[in-house]
Design a protein around this motif. Sequence first.
Motif, mmCIF file in Angstrom:
data_model
loop_
_atom_site.group_PDB
_atom_site.id
_atom_site.type_symbol
_atom_site.label_atom_id
_atom_site.label_comp_id
_atom_site.label_asym_id
_atom_site.label_seq_id
_atom_site.Cartn_x
_atom_site.Cartn_y
_atom_site.Cartn_z
ATOM 1 N N UNK A 103 0.830 -1.211 0.000
ATOM 2 C CA UNK A 103 0.000 0.000 0.000
ATOM 3 C C UNK A 103 0.859 1.254 0.000
ATOM 4 N N UNK A 104 1.993 1.199 0.706
ATOM 5 C CA UNK A 104 2.878 2.369 0.729
ATOM 6 C C UNK A 104 3.495 2.615 -0.634
ATOM 7 N N UNK A 105 3.900 1.531 -1.322
ATOM 8 C CA UNK A 105 4.477 1.699 -2.658
ATOM 9 C C UNK A 105 3.445 2.221 -3.649
ATOM 10 N N UNK A 106 2.206 1.825 -3.471
ATOM 11 C CA UNK A 106 1.155 2.335 -4.354
ATOM 12 C C UNK A 106 0.912 3.812 -4.147
ATOM 13 N N UNK A 107 1.179 4.306 -2.945
ATOM 14 C CA UNK A 107 0.993 5.730 -2.651
ATOM 15 C C UNK A 107 2.288 6.517 -2.791
ATOM 16 N N UNK A 108 3.269 5.982 -3.451
ATOM 17 C CA UNK A 108 4.530 6.687 -3.624
ATOM 18 C C UNK A 108 5.449 6.581 -2.429
ATOM 19 N N UNK A 109 5.321 5.490 -1.665
ATOM 20 C CA UNK A 109 6.185 5.320 -0.504
ATOM 21 C C UNK A 109 5.685 6.000 0.740
ATOM 22 N N UNK A 110 4.444 6.514 0.719
ATOM 23 C CA UNK A 110 3.913 7.244 1.860
ATOM 24 C C UNK A 110 2.949 6.346 2.614
ATOM 25 N N UNK A 111 3.120 6.272 3.905
ATOM 26 C CA UNK A 111 2.274 5.425 4.723
ATOM 27 C C UNK A 111 1.213 6.256 5.422
ATOM 28 N N UNK A 112 0.190 5.581 5.897
ATOM 29 C CA UNK A 112 -0.876 6.225 6.648
ATOM 30 C C UNK A 112 -0.519 6.206 8.126
ATOM 31 N N UNK A 113 -0.495 7.385 8.742
ATOM 32 C CA UNK A 113 -0.185 7.504 10.163
ATOM 33 C C UNK A 113 -1.506 7.598 10.909
ATOM 34 N N UNK A 123 8.355 14.164 -2.841
ATOM 35 C CA UNK A 123 8.343 13.374 -4.072
ATOM 36 C C UNK A 123 8.825 14.192 -5.262
ATOM 37 N N UNK A 124 8.594 15.509 -5.218
ATOM 38 C CA UNK A 124 9.049 16.401 -6.293
ATOM 39 C C UNK A 124 10.206 17.271 -5.810
ATOM 40 N N UNK A 125 11.012 16.701 -4.951
ATOM 41 C CA UNK A 125 12.129 17.451 -4.377
ATOM 42 C C UNK A 125 13.152 17.849 -5.440
ATOM 43 N N UNK A 126 13.518 16.934 -6.308
ATOM 44 C CA UNK A 126 14.536 17.223 -7.315
ATOM 45 C C UNK A 126 14.088 18.264 -8.332
ATOM 46 N N UNK A 127 12.870 18.193 -8.898
ATOM 47 C CA UNK A 127 12.437 19.275 -9.800
ATOM 48 C C UNK A 127 12.418 20.646 -9.137
ATOM 49 N N UNK A 128 12.006 20.698 -7.863
ATOM 50 C CA UNK A 128 11.993 21.972 -7.160
ATOM 51 C C UNK A 128 13.405 22.481 -6.892
ATOM 52 N N UNK A 129 14.332 21.564 -6.651
ATOM 53 C CA UNK A 129 15.729 21.982 -6.461
ATOM 54 C C UNK A 129 16.300 22.563 -7.753
ATOM 55 N N UNK A 130 15.971 21.949 -8.880
ATOM 56 C CA UNK A 130 16.432 22.479 -10.178
ATOM 57 C C UNK A 130 15.826 23.858 -10.433
ATOM 58 N N UNK A 336 9.493 14.053 7.349
ATOM 59 C CA UNK A 336 9.418 15.436 6.876
ATOM 60 C C UNK A 336 8.114 15.681 6.138
ATOM 61 N N UNK A 337 7.662 14.712 5.334
ATOM 62 C CA UNK A 337 6.368 14.848 4.663
ATOM 63 C C UNK A 337 5.239 14.970 5.671
ATOM 64 N N UNK A 338 5.302 14.193 6.736
ATOM 65 C CA UNK A 338 4.288 14.283 7.789
ATOM 66 C C UNK A 338 4.296 15.649 8.456
ATOM 67 N N UNK A 339 5.475 16.185 8.726
ATOM 68 C CA UNK A 339 5.577 17.500 9.370
ATOM 69 C C UNK A 339 5.048 18.603 8.460
ATOM 70 N N UNK A 340 5.374 18.554 7.181
ATOM 71 C CA UNK A 340 4.879 19.552 6.249
ATOM 72 C C UNK A 340 3.367 19.449 6.081
#
Length: 429
Positions: A103-113, A123-130, A336-340
């Motif tokens: 289920x986490x892989x289906x959601x892009x590696x994000x789990x339900x807390x 998930x879009x860290x690299x495009x934003x860095x560019x 970090x995703x959870x905190x954001x």
Amino acid sequence: MAIEQNIPPRKENTPASNSSGGGSDGNPNDPNDKTRRRRGKPRRDGKGSNNKDSKQTSPAAGKNKTRLASKSSEALTMQTLHSDTDTDIDGKGTLDSADDNAAANAEGGIKSIGDRRIIPFMKIEKPMAILSIFLVIASIIAIAVNGLNFGLDFTGGVSTDVRYEQPAEQTEVVKALADNGFNDAVVQYLGTRQELLVRLPPQSDNIEGLNTTLGQALNLPNNTAEISNVNIIGSQVGNEVYLNSVMALGLALLSMLGYVALRFQFKLALGAVVSLFHDAIVTIGVFALFGFPFDLTVLAAILALIGYSLNDTIVVYDRIRENFRRVRGISPRQTIDLSLTETLRRTIMTISTVMLVVLAMMFLGGDGLYWFAVALFIGLIAGTYSSTYIASSIPLAMGLSRDDFVVKVKPEFEEEIVSFNDPKMFEQD
């Protein structure tokens, strides 16, 4: 003749097992019935019946239970992720369930807390860095090629105080000066609409001749102007202001670096300073690209922007540190995703309220606050973006983990386990 009376046999005073009546033949409604009644079980609170069918919950008790349940669920949300999560002493969790991983892989590696779904910001860290690198390089090129359109505070010029007999409009004063050859004039109110501050580029005339020509140019129809004093600002003073401004920006960034390093962690401090530098350089680059006037009001807006952006970054960092300490079994990226995700609502509310004030200053504040509001508008957009990605992605790239926030026991304070093997203990008498 003897009369026989049928006297009923005397019943023994034996308590009955029925809790609702007096005895086997007892009548609870008969006041003459002296049979004692006993309850099967003691009442909990002395009120109501003990029967299971008669137990009811009052609305107030239901609301209290609902509130307690919601609070307890929030408190326990971060303690247990899944029932099959094994956590060791060091706090490193391992997920053994194949269904959870799928289920986490289906959601892009994000789990339900708990009951929450976290947004995959990283998930879009690299495009934003560019994109950030491109904006910073473009801003530096624009500053180097076009330069900044410095105002009178940096280049020097003429400053004069003017008082009119009747209230005057800024646009009328600027138009009157332009008609008489004084271009690029800046007009601001000084308390009232009759007192104005007029600033002009450097002029070739001396002070006496400038008083005469300015007095004629500032006179409006049916509204005479009176000049109180004329000040000529040299280029040397402008250079000193420029150097002091650059020193103020550098000192502000260094102060922020030291504060965040002491308050949180050096990896977070470096990310915060880089994001603040990004906000300042992008705002200055936009002014250089489009040739907007850059004066002390714009510089004040950039300094205010640094404080605002740092405040937003500190809120995110505080939640990151808290989640690293209490949430286990997920990766640093997911933390970090959870905190954001948790601070997203606060960020939206803050940027919305501040943006309303900035737009009000931009369209209703007049010429004196226009460029100040423009600088804040550009910086708010850049600051919100940098607090989400730059300030969070740089510490993650530097290897931010739970070990950076958990206090470890020093080796000299650890207790040693000592075992005594006394031969006499095993001797039998």
